[in-house]
Design an enzyme around this catalytic site. Structure first.
Site, PDB file in Angstrom:
ATOM      1  N   HIS A 102      -9.375  -4.750  11.246  1.00  0.00           N
ATOM      2  CA  HIS A 102      -8.267  -5.436  10.207  1.00  0.00           C
ATOM      3  C   HIS A 102      -8.825  -4.923   8.852  1.00  0.00           C
ATOM      4  O   HIS A 102      -9.897  -5.083   8.440  1.00  0.00           O
ATOM      5  CB  HIS A 102      -8.180  -6.831  10.322  1.00  0.00           C
ATOM      6  CG  HIS A 102      -7.237  -7.707   9.608  1.00  0.00           C
ATOM      7  ND1 HIS A 102      -5.953  -7.453   9.318  1.00  0.00           N
ATOM      8  CD2 HIS A 102      -7.606  -8.533   8.430  1.00  0.00           C
ATOM      9  CE1 HIS A 102      -5.461  -8.178   8.441  1.00  0.00           C
ATOM     10  NE2 HIS A 102      -6.114  -8.775   8.011  1.00  0.00           N
ATOM     11  N   HIS A 121      -5.934  -4.705  -5.484  1.00  0.00           N
ATOM     12  CA  HIS A 121      -6.613  -3.841  -6.396  1.00  0.00           C
ATOM     13  C   HIS A 121      -6.332  -2.421  -5.885  1.00  0.00           C
ATOM     14  O   HIS A 121      -6.264  -2.225  -4.546  1.00  0.00           O
ATOM     15  CB  HIS A 121      -8.229  -4.174  -6.411  1.00  0.00           C
ATOM     16  CG  HIS A 121      -8.728  -5.438  -6.866  1.00  0.00           C
ATOM     17  ND1 HIS A 121      -9.014  -5.801  -7.836  1.00  0.00           N
ATOM     18  CD2 HIS A 121      -8.903  -6.512  -5.936  1.00  0.00           C
ATOM     19  CE1 HIS A 121      -9.291  -7.052  -8.194  1.00  0.00           C
ATOM     20  NE2 HIS A 121      -9.164  -7.486  -6.852  1.00  0.00           N
TER      21      HIS A 121
END
Length: 1010
Positions: free
Chosen positions: A383, A442
């Site tokens: 993940h 980000h």
């Protein structure tokens, strides 16, 4: 491949921690091969009582407080047993033992061995001194554990006696037993080893081999030939000969010798070198085992080693040449290799090698059928694959590299629009992250953004470095249509022929297999509808809910295309697993299903993957940047197929008509439970916990055993805490676990420090139940991040046996008198469809007959083992080997002869046998009669059960129509279908397992050499 999506959260399963116990120990005399006048018994001293805190490591995973319990223990300082002389010296000094009488009375007596090693004495006693003794010459056998009639038939009294501390001395022509219980397993081992040594009257071959070898190694570093070397040279030589020993420990030993002898120099003599090596590098657990296997000769020849491999290690095809090759590979001394002998140091090296690893070497490579559809496999998935740290960290190609090196076969890439028309990686655009949190993401601003193209180039370079199995790339993208077209162009340009672009969507009803897709990369994701041309290209909330009516548990769900991947949130998957476990398993038989961690896990913690694997979910996405128990289980699961990233799911999850519930609380239909017995013997070369200081720190280790699987299998047990400052502790504790669903079970060993407050984790090892090897095995410990801890491990003994009935795991060591009870037969369920029920009714007789054949065979084997004085975990070969000394008269003649009757080995008794021996031969005859019945009737019974199963399958296609004809609708019809699949599952597996004991019958012929 296309994706369906859902969301939610579910708590992890945290197994309950077992209560702590206490155990006392004993001081053992030390010294290597000491002369008799130097070997003296040291008085038993107990260390001051102390309290300690147990930290529950699972609490870290939930971010909650620590669970604390308090224990008090009294443990001694301990010296090593390095030779049989140490055992005999201890016995001459004497100690207290409990004598168990058949009348259920217990007498505490002080037992000693006289100075000429010829007789045992005990006091106080009402008998005169001449009667309160036992001549060593009259001892016929020394048995370990509670295996005599006195122990087995003393009811509640013996249930309170520790199995590991019990032993029996069989003496006299009529095989009387002196049944004793020591204060600890360590003391019992000393008495058993010493007595067996006296019975064998061996030469000191093993001791001489070791002494000669150490002298030779010392001479190699004694450049001047003066018989002395510097301390630094002696320390480095011992560390080289015994890898894993701590340098500081060796240096401290020489400092102690220097102080005790008031030496003015730190130089080391040959005698001091040999003494230090024997004291520091002798493992008492290995020594006791070696003495037992070698008939007390302190070394093994090729025949001894072959018997060990056959009877203990489960290697029936071991050859004499193979044993000699193994012996020469591990024996360090040239004299031992020339004589074909394996000494203590060679045997220690063998037990710590990969040859004795807990994990079956067959599973170190791809060993499963890789020709099934993709939906039949568990697939390793990471993940947030581009993250190196927590969930809001920056994207980094290092995350992709780590995931591929770990064997992951499904990567997640979060993709967003780039400022210059080129897509970039983003970490928050997966479906489980709120649309209102976009400002948190980000673009790797500190080191520049990571482009989608550079990520694909990294994947293409490393995709098949660790596995040739297909790689799935899961795209969580919110790109505009224009940049989606750019993505498609980049995918074709970078991946080229590896990109799988055809075959999905055709007439084939199932997904291709991993073998068919070997070396290919599949793209999984969701694209915008053709008529949508939004400026930002974000998937709408309506798109997020596509397929909600198609999920498991939905009444009459539409048939999904076979190439669909259904994505569920952690919470929704947990709810389905709890409320509709059977539907979830049925859904995953035809549809790839993925579970992702909840978005509230801001610390990138992981859910328990076992909770979703048992529901059939193929892909459980885990944060590989977060170490811990959940990631340990993930590694253990995927190591069982060579770490290729694909593991075949259990048969009941693949068969079209089968029944399985993820929340079964008892036996799985048609699958006989397995009884797993683990004896944790010792640990070796344990490091200090991570973060502890370099000086002044001691460890108090203990071992936790966790069993993960279906709810009926989940259990946790732990050993006692070892004494202070023990990096090589002895435990000698045995545990039992009942495993109802072996294909799903995982075993995890965790070593913790009971005394260290800050960071109590030392090491762990997780392994699938089906990868376990029987016998004496080495458990290599891994660090928190899954890295190997050099030379650190556990020595355990593993036994797996079949067992009927339900029940939670129980602690072994308490004898239970066997009571004959009525047998529980597997029953078939009523479907309320007359024609179907009539067909299934024909199986009732064969099912009972199969159960009777199996139970009779197993119960007679258990009775035979008991008469042989061996524990239930013993093999039949060990039983047969124990017959020879029992059938031999004092004059040396055999009390029975071996003949073949109708192809079966039978023992014909001769005249003059004792009553005990006649009972033993009677148990053997009864066992052989039951095996004969099983062999001669198994095929017929199995065919009857298979015939009923075939007739039942004829109704499969018409089941709904037949149910409606009987007036069944809605829930009643669903119940009828469920009962039908239950019956088919039982019949399919029952014939194989309930009469499958036939395949084990050749052991009789192997045991007799026939």
């Amino acid at each position: 491949m296309s994706e369906l999506d859902g969301s939610g959260d579910a708590p992890d399963f945290i197994p309950p921690r077992m209560p702590r116990g206490r155990r006392s120990g004993v001081v053992l005399p030390g010294g290597p091969e000491s002369d008799s006048d130097r070997v003296k018994l040291e008085s038993v001293k107990a260390a001051p009582r102390r309290s300690s805190i147990i930290k529950d490591p699972s609490m870290h995973k939930l971010g909650g407080g620590r669970k604390k319990t308090v224990s008090f223990s009294s443990m001694p300082s301990e010296k090593k047993v390095s030779s049989a002389a140490d055992c005999l010296a201890f016995m001459q000094g004497g100690c207290e033992l409990k004598k168990i009488r058949p009348s259920s009375r217990v007498y505490c007596r002080f037992y000693t061995l006289d100075q000429d090693l010829s007789c045992l004495h005990w006091e106080p006693s009402k008998k005169d001194g001449e009667r309160a003794r036992l001549d060593v010459s009259t001892i016929r056998e020394v048995r370990t554990g509670k295996s005599t009639e006195t122990f087995l038939h003393n009811g509640p009294l013996c249930e309170q006696l520790a199995e590991e501390a019990s032993f029996s001395i069989i003496h006299g022509d009529d095989y009387q037993s002196l049944d004793l219980v020591a204060l600890s397993a360590d003391v019992a081992n000393i008495w058993v080893t010493g007595l067996r040594y006296l019975l064998a009257h061996p030469s000191f071959v093993g001791s001489r081999m070791r002494s000669e070898w150490l002298t030779e190694e010392f001479s190699k570093v004694d450049e001047d030939g003066y018989g002395i070397v510097t301390e630094n040279v002696a320390v480095s030589t011992i560390c080289k000969l015994c890898p894993g020993i701590k340098e500081g420990k060796v240096r401290l030993r020489f400092k102690e010798v220097q102080r005790s002898k008031e030496k003015l120099t730190s130089h080391v003599t040959l005698e001091e070198f040999r003494e230090a090596y024997c004291v520091l590098c002798t493992r008492p657990d290995v020594y006791f085992l070696l003495v037992q296997l070698s008939k007390d000769h302190e070394c093994l020849d090729a025949q001894d080693l072959r018997l060990f491999l056959e009877t203990e290690q489960g290697l029936p095809l071991a050859t004499a040449d193979g044993c000699l090759e193994l012996l020469r590979r591990f024996e360090p001394s040239a004299a031992g290799r020339e004589r074909g002998m394996l000494g203590l140091d060679g045997f220690t090296r063998y037990l710590q090698s990969n040859e004795c690893s807990l994990m079956d070497p067959e599973h170190q490579g791809v060993c499963q059928d890789m020709n099934q559809p993709l939906s039949h496999y568990y697939i390793s998935q990471s993940h947030n694959s581009t993250l190196l740290h927590h969930v809001h960290g920056r994207a980094d190609l290092g995350g992709l590299v780590r995931a591929l090196q770990a064997g992951c076969r499904c990567l997640e890439l979060g993709v967003t629009d780039g400022p210059e028309g080129e897509p970039l990686l983003g970490v928050d655009y997966c479906p489980d992250v709120s649309r209102h949190n976009h400002h948190h993401h980000h673009h790797n601003t500190s080191h520049g953004p990571v482009s989608f193209k550079s990520a694909l180039e990294t994947i293409n370079k490393l995709a098949f470095l660790t596995s040739q199995c297909p790689l799935l790339v899961y795209l969580c993208q919110r790109c505009s249509p224009a940049q989606q077209r750019t993505m498609a162009k980049i995918l074709k340009e970078v991946l080229g022929s590896r990109l799988y672009t055809f075959g999905l969507g055709g007439r084939t009803p199932t997904l291709p297999s991993p073998e068919q897709l070997k070396g290919r990369i599949l793209i999984v994701g969701k694209k915008l509808p053709p008529d949508q041309d939004g400026s930002e290209g974000e998937v709408s909330e309506e798109d997020e809910e596509i397929g909600a009516s198609c999920r498991p548990g939905t009444p009459n769900p539409p048939e999904l295309p076979y190439w669909t991947l259904c994505s569920l949130g952690e919470g929704e998957a947990g709810r389905l697993s709890n409320e509709n476990p059977e539907d979830l398993v049925a859904f995953t038989k035809r549809t790839l299903t993925r579970v992702r961690p909840s978005s509230v896990r801001l610390d990138s913690s992981n859910p328990n993957p076992q909770g979703y694997w048992k529901g059939g979910v193929q892909l459980v996405a885990l944060n590989h940047q977060t170490p811990g128990a959940m990631l340990d289980l993930h590694r253990g699961r995927f190591m069982q197929n060579g770490g290729c990233g694909y593991v075949l799911r259990p048969t009941v999850m693949r068969d079209e008509v089968s029944y399985f519930s993820a929340h079964t609380q008892g036996c799985v239909p048609g699958v006989p439970p397995q009884m797993l017995r683990i004896k944790v013997i010792s640990a070796h070369n344990l490091p200090k916990p991570q973060g502890s200081g370099a000086k002044g720190e001691v460890i108090d280790p203990y071992v936790v055993l966790e069993l993960h699987g279906v709810p009926a299998d989940c259990a946790e047990q732990r050993t006692r805490t070892a004494a202070q400052n023990q990096d090589d502790p002895l435990f000698d504790e045995t545990f039992e676990f009942q495993v109802n669903m072996p294909e799903l079970a995982l075993l995890r060993f965790v070593v913790l420090d009971d005394d260290y407050i800050g960071d109590d984790f030392i090491g762990q090892y997780s392994v699938a139940f089906e990868c376990l090897q029987p016998g004496y095995r080495n458990v290599p410990l891994l660090g928190l991040a899954g890295d190997s801890l050099p030379h650190a491990g556990l020595l355990v003994h593993v036994t797996v046996t079949n067992r009927r009935g339900g029940g939670k795991a129980q602690r072994r060591g308490l004898s239970v008198r066997r009571v004959r009870r009525g047998r529980d037969y597997v029953s078939l369920r009523n479907t309320s469809i007359k024609a179907v029920d009539e067909a299934f009714k024909q199986a009732s007789g064969p099912i009972r007959e199969a159960a009777d054949l199996r139970e009779d065979a197993q119960s007679t084997i258990a009775s035979f083992k008991e008469q042989c004085g061996l524990p239930p975990v013993a093999t039949l070969k060990q039983c047969i080997q124990s017959l020879a000394p029992r059938l031999q008269s004092p004059e040396g003649t055999m009390g029975a002869s071996l003949v073949l009757k109708d192809g079966y080995p039978c023992l014909q008794p001769q005249a003059g046998l004792s009553e005990t021996t006649r009972k033993l031969l009677s148990a053997y005859d009864t066992m052989m009669a039951a095996q004969k019945q099983l062999i001669e009737n198994a095929d017929g019974v199995q065919e009857k059960i298979a015939q009923v199963q075939r007739e039942g399958m004829d109704f499969h296609e018409e089941l709904s129509r037949l149910g409606e004809k009987e007036g069944l609708k809605g829930r009643k019809l669903n119940k009828a279908v469920e009962s039908f699949t239950w019956n088919i599952t039982v019949l399919k597996v029952l014939g194989i397992h309930d009469v499958g004991l036939v395949t084990n019958t050749p052991i009789f012929y192997i045991s007799f050499g026939l």
